[in-house]
Design a protein around this motif. Sequence first.
Motif, mmCIF file in Angstrom:
data_model
loop_
_atom_site.group_PDB
_atom_site.id
_atom_site.type_symbol
_atom_site.label_atom_id
_atom_site.label_comp_id
_atom_site.label_asym_id
_atom_site.label_seq_id
_atom_site.Cartn_x
_atom_site.Cartn_y
_atom_site.Cartn_z
ATOM 1 N N ARG A 251 -74.758 40.686 83.886
ATOM 2 C CA ARG A 251 -74.308 40.804 82.051
ATOM 3 C C ARG A 251 -74.165 39.480 82.092
ATOM 4 O O ARG A 251 -72.260 39.885 82.075
ATOM 5 N N CYS B 213 -78.183 49.577 79.263
ATOM 6 C CA CYS B 213 -78.189 47.959 78.424
ATOM 7 C C CYS B 213 -77.311 48.787 76.837
ATOM 8 O O CYS B 213 -76.754 48.251 76.367
ATOM 9 N N CYS C 98 -82.942 51.282 78.166
ATOM 10 C CA CYS C 98 -81.794 52.473 79.334
ATOM 11 C C CYS C 98 -80.328 53.032 79.579
ATOM 12 O O CYS C 98 -79.739 52.439 78.893
ATOM 13 N N CYS D 79 -85.053 47.618 75.202
ATOM 14 C CA CYS D 79 -84.551 47.212 76.548
ATOM 15 C C CYS D 79 -83.633 48.796 76.135
ATOM 16 O O CYS D 79 -82.486 48.956 75.308
HETATM 17 ZN ZN LIG Z 1 -81.960 47.857 80.362
#
Ligand SMILES: [Zn+2]
Length: 148
Positions: free
Chosen positions: A73, A33, A30, A28
Amino acid sequence: MRVPFSGGCACGALRYECSAEPMLSWKCHCRDCQRACGSAFYAVLYVPKEVLSITGESKYYDMKGGSGATVSRGFCPQCGSPVLAKASGWPEFMAVCAASLDDPSWFSPVVDIWTSSAQPWDYLNPHSSKYARQPTPEEFQVLLTSRG
Ligand SMILES: [Zn+2]
Ligand SMILES: [Zn+2]
């Protein structure tokens, strides 16, 4: 890869063992992240929650993901290593950070998501399936059945 597989944080206080093969593996790109892992992408594999056994203390930080769902997370409170993640939209799955695996060499993601925010200094596998943003629930189901 071998089942069960195991992994944990840098200091060893947070450990896990998984008794089944991952359902899905991806990178990922993004921005959330990137910030959470400190690098260009978050490399994770998804497993059904019930096949993952976790030992030791973990701490979760909740944030709103780009899709509107809450992403939690999980990290080791001692050493700070990112190890686990879960998303409110997919309560039956747990994400495991690829770098936390005891043997990360078998991890082979063939999907890249959020490529719209991938960094120019990152290298994307030309053969991977790419999604500019978050895959839709329908696309996610297709990825799961193809074990992407
Ligand atoms: Zn992400
Ligand atoms: Zn630790």
